[in-house]
Scaffold this active site. Structure first.
Site, PDB file in Angstrom:
ATOM      1  N   GLU A  90     -18.230  -0.476   5.358  1.00 22.85           N
ATOM      2  CA  GLU A  90     -17.461  -1.779   5.498  1.00 22.85           C
ATOM      3  C   GLU A  90     -17.899  -3.110   4.616  1.00 22.85           C
ATOM      4  O   GLU A  90     -18.988  -3.271   4.532  1.00 22.85           O
ATOM      5  CB  GLU A  90     -17.151  -2.045   7.017  1.00 22.85           C
ATOM      6  CG  GLU A  90     -16.572  -0.986   7.754  1.00 22.85           C
ATOM      7  CD  GLU A  90     -15.197  -0.659   7.448  1.00 22.85           C
ATOM      8  OE1 GLU A  90     -14.439  -1.071   6.731  1.00 22.85           O
ATOM      9  OE2 GLU A  90     -14.628   0.314   8.333  1.00 22.85           O
ATOM     10  N   TYR A 140     -17.069   6.515  -1.114  1.00 24.17           N
ATOM     11  CA  TYR A 140     -16.034   7.017  -0.313  1.00 24.17           C
ATOM     12  C   TYR A 140     -15.719   8.376  -0.941  1.00 24.17           C
ATOM     13  O   TYR A 140     -14.919   9.218  -0.350  1.00 24.17           O
ATOM     14  CB  TYR A 140     -14.843   6.122  -0.281  1.00 24.17           C
ATOM     15  CG  TYR A 140     -14.877   5.092   1.047  1.00 24.17           C
ATOM     16  CD1 TYR A 140     -14.724   5.460   1.998  1.00 24.17           C
ATOM     17  CD2 TYR A 140     -15.812   4.105   0.708  1.00 24.17           C
ATOM     18  CE1 TYR A 140     -14.648   4.169   3.150  1.00 24.17           C
ATOM     19  CE2 TYR A 140     -15.954   2.830   1.644  1.00 24.17           C
ATOM     20  CZ  TYR A 140     -15.274   3.149   2.918  1.00 24.17           C
ATOM     21  OH  TYR A 140     -15.531   2.130   3.941  1.00 24.17           O
ATOM     22  N   VAL A 195       0.497   2.856   3.619  1.00 25.22           N
ATOM     23  CA  VAL A 195       0.112   3.066   5.182  1.00 25.22           C
ATOM     24  C   VAL A 195      -0.921   2.001   5.488  1.00 25.22           C
ATOM     25  O   VAL A 195      -2.094   2.064   4.785  1.00 25.22           O
ATOM     26  CB  VAL A 195      -0.563   4.531   5.172  1.00 25.22           C
ATOM     27  CG1 VAL A 195      -0.705   4.715   6.858  1.00 25.22           C
ATOM     28  CG2 VAL A 195       0.447   5.524   4.858  1.00 25.22           C
ATOM     29  N   ARG A 249      -3.999  -8.824  -0.397  1.00 22.42           N
ATOM     30  CA  ARG A 249      -3.210  -7.816  -0.647  1.00 22.42           C
ATOM     31  C   ARG A 249      -1.891  -7.778   0.459  1.00 22.42           C
ATOM     32  O   ARG A 249      -0.767  -7.424  -0.126  1.00 22.42           O
ATOM     33  CB  ARG A 249      -3.558  -6.361   0.186  1.00 22.42           C
ATOM     34  CG  ARG A 249      -4.031  -6.333   1.536  1.00 22.42           C
ATOM     35  CD  ARG A 249      -4.649  -4.955   2.028  1.00 22.42           C
ATOM     36  NE  ARG A 249      -4.791  -4.841   3.404  1.00 22.42           N
ATOM     37  CZ  ARG A 249      -5.335  -3.924   4.144  1.00 22.42           C
ATOM     38  NH1 ARG A 249      -5.768  -2.906   3.425  1.00 22.42           N
ATOM     39  NH2 ARG A 249      -5.517  -3.924   5.347  1.00 22.42           N
ATOM     40  N   TYR A 260     -16.102  -1.418  -4.124  1.00 21.05           N
ATOM     41  CA  TYR A 260     -15.703  -0.979  -2.680  1.00 21.05           C
ATOM     42  C   TYR A 260     -14.242  -0.469  -2.969  1.00 21.05           C
ATOM     43  O   TYR A 260     -13.226  -1.039  -3.239  1.00 21.05           O
ATOM     44  CB  TYR A 260     -15.336  -2.352  -1.693  1.00 21.05           C
ATOM     45  CG  TYR A 260     -14.867  -2.090  -0.364  1.00 21.05           C
ATOM     46  CD1 TYR A 260     -15.377  -1.450   0.519  1.00 21.05           C
ATOM     47  CD2 TYR A 260     -13.818  -2.597  -0.060  1.00 21.05           C
ATOM     48  CE1 TYR A 260     -14.986  -1.063   1.775  1.00 21.05           C
ATOM     49  CE2 TYR A 260     -13.153  -2.347   1.339  1.00 21.05           C
ATOM     50  CZ  TYR A 260     -13.634  -1.662   2.100  1.00 21.05           C
ATOM     51  OH  TYR A 260     -13.182  -1.482   3.370  1.00 21.05           O
ATOM     52  N   GLU A 270     -11.062   5.303   1.199  1.00 21.39           N
ATOM     53  CA  GLU A 270     -10.335   6.437   1.197  1.00 21.39           C
ATOM     54  C   GLU A 270      -8.933   6.450   0.891  1.00 21.39           C
ATOM     55  O   GLU A 270      -8.048   7.057   0.597  1.00 21.39           O
ATOM     56  CB  GLU A 270     -10.263   6.970   2.693  1.00 21.39           C
ATOM     57  CG  GLU A 270      -9.476   6.072   3.682  1.00 21.39           C
ATOM     58  CD  GLU A 270     -10.272   4.837   4.163  1.00 21.39           C
ATOM     59  OE1 GLU A 270      -9.354   3.993   4.587  1.00 21.39           O
ATOM     60  OE2 GLU A 270     -11.404   4.243   3.851  1.00 21.39           O
TER      61      GLU A 270
END
Length: 228
Positions: free
Chosen positions: A2, A33, A57, A67, A116, A119
């Site tokens: 994270e 990832y 999602v 974002r 970074y 997924e």
């Protein structure tokens, strides 16, 4: 795994560690990832049938992150189906069959941070065969890990409206849209999931390390990644 947005109070760990294991490529033990791996021979592929346009999602809405505002602006010019907490329900059993119906997936990271790339791109978008529209670190940083033609970066467009116009153009041009899948004939996506893999890689690194660095301030080292 994270970024600093989530990991707090690292100053309590000062002068306690000599090795790092994170998603940053400059960690002692690098744990991404996902990654792309060149195929031995070119392979053919089939794009799933697409009947919908843009999906996202998301369950956690961190205040003040880029974002959120970009999504609100983009949604003024193109319809976006949002799944997750406080939005349309989507179970894990139906995740990939649902997202694979969409041409584009918003792989929007909660942080702009060095290396970074989570997924949201490697699994949510690529495993669903949706073209990822990414928001996060720089395009140059993304292209260190995957082909530049495998994704669409929001920073390539002067505004959210310009991005929306481009996605609509691709929706009406099958050949241009298919170009975002050509890389799949040469590469495949690999993901190493599960803490057993993490622990095994850490053990191998400890056994093979010729020496250890000294990290007086783990917090300072980690925050360096925000300068992307």
């Amino acid at each position: 795994m994270e970024p600093p947005l989530i990991i707090k109070n690292l100053h309590f760990l000062d002068n306690m560690f000599n090795m790092t294991m994170t998603f940053r490529q400059d960690s002692d033990v690098y744990r991404p990832y996902g990654r792309t791996e060149a195929l031995r021979e070119p392979q053919s592929f089939t794009i799933p049938v697409k009947s919908k346009l843009v999906a996202w999602v998301v369950s956690k809405w961190y205040p003040g992150v880029r974002r959120n505002e970009y999504y609100k602006e983009l949604n003024k010019y193109i319809p976006i189906d949002v799944y997750g907490k406080s939005h349309m329900k989507l179970s894990w059993d139906d995740f990939y069959t649902t997202v694979s119906q969409y041409k584009f997936y918003l792989a929007f990271e909660n942080s702009i941070y060095k290396d970074y790339i989570t997924e949201k791109l490697w699994s949510n978008a690529f495993d669903s065969w949706a073209v990822p529209v990414v928001l996060g670190t720089t395009r140059k940083n993304y292209e260190r890990f995957l082909p530049g033609e495998a994704f669409i970066h929001v920073d390539d467009f002067p505004s959210a409206k310009d991005l929306a116009d481009y996605l609509i153009q691709l929706d009406n041009d099958d050949e241009r849209y298919k170009n975002y899948f050509n890389w799949r004939s040469l590469y495949r996506v690999r993901r190493e999931t599960g803490w057993d893999n993490h622990y095994c890689k850490a053990c191998r690194a400890l056994r093979q390390a010729p020496d250890y660095q000294v990290i007086p301030s783990l917090e300072k080292w980690f925050l360096e990644g925000t300068n992307v």
